[in-house]
Design a protein around this motif. Sequence first.
Motif, PDB file in Angstrom:
ATOM      1  N   SER A  22       0.844  -1.198   0.000  1.00 28.83           N
ATOM      2  CA  SER A  22       0.000   0.000   0.000  1.00 28.83           C
ATOM      3  C   SER A  22       0.880   1.250   0.000  1.00 28.83           C
ATOM      4  O   SER A  22       0.876   2.040   0.941  1.00 28.83           O
ATOM      5  CB  SER A  22      -0.934  -0.028   1.210  1.00 28.83           C
ATOM      6  OG  SER A  22      -1.865   1.019   1.120  1.00 28.83           O
ATOM      7  N   ALA A  64      -6.344   3.947  -3.740  1.00 29.08           N
ATOM      8  CA  ALA A  64      -6.312   2.943  -2.675  1.00 29.08           C
ATOM      9  C   ALA A  64      -5.143   3.181  -1.728  1.00 29.08           C
ATOM     10  O   ALA A  64      -5.301   3.083  -0.513  1.00 29.08           O
ATOM     11  CB  ALA A  64      -6.246   1.541  -3.268  1.00 29.08           C
ATOM     12  N   GLY A  68      -7.074   4.758   1.161  1.00 34.39           N
ATOM     13  CA  GLY A  68      -7.508   3.510   1.778  1.00 34.39           C
ATOM     14  C   GLY A  68      -6.407   2.777   2.502  1.00 34.39           C
ATOM     15  O   GLY A  68      -6.567   1.623   2.889  1.00 34.39           O
ATOM     16  N   ARG A  69      -5.291   3.448   2.700  1.00 40.11           N
ATOM     17  CA  ARG A  69      -4.133   2.789   3.302  1.00 40.11           C
ATOM     18  C   ARG A  69      -4.358   2.476   4.772  1.00 40.11           C
ATOM     19  O   ARG A  69      -4.784   3.327   5.541  1.00 40.11           O
ATOM     20  CB  ARG A  69      -2.903   3.676   3.167  1.00 40.11           C
ATOM     21  CG  ARG A  69      -1.649   3.019   3.642  1.00 40.11           C
ATOM     22  CD  ARG A  69      -0.427   3.894   3.354  1.00 40.11           C
ATOM     23  NE  ARG A  69       0.783   3.164   3.635  1.00 40.11           N
ATOM     24  CZ  ARG A  69       1.316   3.082   4.851  1.00 40.11           C
ATOM     25  NH1 ARG A  69       0.750   3.668   5.874  1.00 40.11           N
ATOM     26  NH2 ARG A  69       2.426   2.393   5.033  1.00 40.11           N
ATOM     27  N   ILE A  75      -2.929  -3.672  -0.809  1.00 33.09           N
ATOM     28  CA  ILE A  75      -4.067  -3.494  -1.702  1.00 33.09           C
ATOM     29  C   ILE A  75      -4.100  -4.720  -2.619  1.00 33.09           C
ATOM     30  O   ILE A  75      -3.103  -5.426  -2.754  1.00 33.09           O
ATOM     31  CB  ILE A  75      -3.990  -2.189  -2.529  1.00 33.09           C
ATOM     32  CG1 ILE A  75      -2.795  -2.204  -3.492  1.00 33.09           C
ATOM     33  CG2 ILE A  75      -3.968  -0.986  -1.619  1.00 33.09           C
ATOM     34  CD1 ILE A  75      -2.812  -1.096  -4.528  1.00 33.09           C
ATOM     35  N   VAL A  90     -10.012  -2.866  -7.576  1.00 27.19           N
ATOM     36  CA  VAL A  90      -8.922  -2.516  -6.671  1.00 27.19           C
ATOM     37  C   VAL A  90      -9.512  -2.440  -5.279  1.00 27.19           C
ATOM     38  O   VAL A  90     -10.453  -1.684  -5.034  1.00 27.19           O
ATOM     39  CB  VAL A  90      -8.235  -1.200  -7.071  1.00 27.19           C
ATOM     40  CG1 VAL A  90      -7.140  -0.850  -6.081  1.00 27.19           C
ATOM     41  CG2 VAL A  90      -7.655  -1.294  -8.486  1.00 27.19           C
ATOM     42  N   SER A  91      -8.957  -3.248  -4.376  1.00 29.86           N
ATOM     43  CA  SER A  91      -9.490  -3.364  -3.015  1.00 29.86           C
ATOM     44  C   SER A  91      -8.464  -2.884  -2.004  1.00 29.86           C
ATOM     45  O   SER A  91      -7.263  -3.066  -2.187  1.00 29.86           O
ATOM     46  CB  SER A  91      -9.841  -4.820  -2.711  1.00 29.86           C
ATOM     47  OG  SER A  91     -10.774  -5.312  -3.640  1.00 29.86           O
ATOM     48  N   ASP A  92      -8.980  -2.289  -0.940  1.00 28.92           N
ATOM     49  CA  ASP A  92      -8.139  -1.916   0.190  1.00 28.92           C
ATOM     50  C   ASP A  92      -8.857  -2.282   1.473  1.00 28.92           C
ATOM     51  O   ASP A  92     -10.000  -2.741   1.444  1.00 28.92           O
ATOM     52  CB  ASP A  92      -7.753  -0.430   0.137  1.00 28.92           C
ATOM     53  CG  ASP A  92      -8.933   0.509   0.258  1.00 28.92           C
ATOM     54  OD1 ASP A  92      -9.650   0.449   1.277  1.00 28.92           O
ATOM     55  OD2 ASP A  92      -9.146   1.328  -0.659  1.00 28.92           O
ATOM     56  N   ARG A  98     -14.591   5.922   1.803  1.00 31.43           N
ATOM     57  CA  ARG A  98     -14.948   5.414   0.482  1.00 31.43           C
ATOM     58  C   ARG A  98     -15.607   6.488  -0.362  1.00 31.43           C
ATOM     59  O   ARG A  98     -16.342   7.326   0.149  1.00 31.43           O
ATOM     60  CB  ARG A  98     -15.843   4.201   0.613  1.00 31.43           C
ATOM     61  CG  ARG A  98     -17.142   4.465   1.338  1.00 31.43           C
ATOM     62  CD  ARG A  98     -17.913   3.217   1.688  1.00 31.43           C
ATOM     63  NE  ARG A  98     -18.449   2.542   0.529  1.00 31.43           N
ATOM     64  CZ  ARG A  98     -18.692   1.246   0.495  1.00 31.43           C
ATOM     65  NH1 ARG A  98     -18.448   0.486   1.530  1.00 31.43           N
ATOM     66  NH2 ARG A  98     -19.192   0.695  -0.579  1.00 31.43           N
ATOM     67  N   THR A 139     -14.016  -2.325  -2.307  1.00 33.55           N
ATOM     68  CA  THR A 139     -13.508  -2.566  -3.653  1.00 33.55           C
ATOM     69  C   THR A 139     -14.101  -1.508  -4.558  1.00 33.55           C
ATOM     70  O   THR A 139     -15.305  -1.272  -4.543  1.00 33.55           O
ATOM     71  CB  THR A 139     -13.917  -3.969  -4.157  1.00 33.55           C
ATOM     72  OG1 THR A 139     -13.319  -4.953  -3.310  1.00 33.55           O
ATOM     73  CG2 THR A 139     -13.475  -4.188  -5.596  1.00 33.55           C
TER      74      THR A 139
END
Length: 151
Positions: A22, A64, A68-69, A75, A90-92, A98, A139
């Motif tokens: 990340s 992300a 989203g870290r 990630i 792409v997911s975190d 969000r 995501t």
Amino acid sequence: MRATSTPRLPVTARVFVQRFSSTPRGARLARHLALHRLDAWGVPYGSAVSDTAALLVAELAANAVTHGRVPGRDIEVRLRLDAYTLRIDVSDSRGECRPRGPESTAAVTPEAERGRGLLIVDALADRWGVFDRVPVGKTVRAELDLRGNAG
């Protein structure tokens, strides 16, 4: 009377899943490996689909790792390619931070400090959205329709 057959595209779906650190370096690596995988699947470097995918992966991965870290959490980038659609997920691990989804980009101005990158996603993707990730996180998905978009 002879029956005519309708040409059918293959139903095979190709999937690539990889975790990345990340960090900005992880986001860059995600873009490079995604394009390499697409090229191996027959979507050549420099094609319209490849160039659009590069921008989408770069923006989603950058978001992300920026927004989203969670320290110590990676990630995840998932590509799914079939005859009709390229899906980029792409997911975190940070579910509480969000984007609201495509409807939120209408209020973003060029002077805004946040959300301008999603204008790029909104302009390039045929569809995009935000989904809960189980067990934790979110995501962000962008999809490209491939019919009439090849090359």
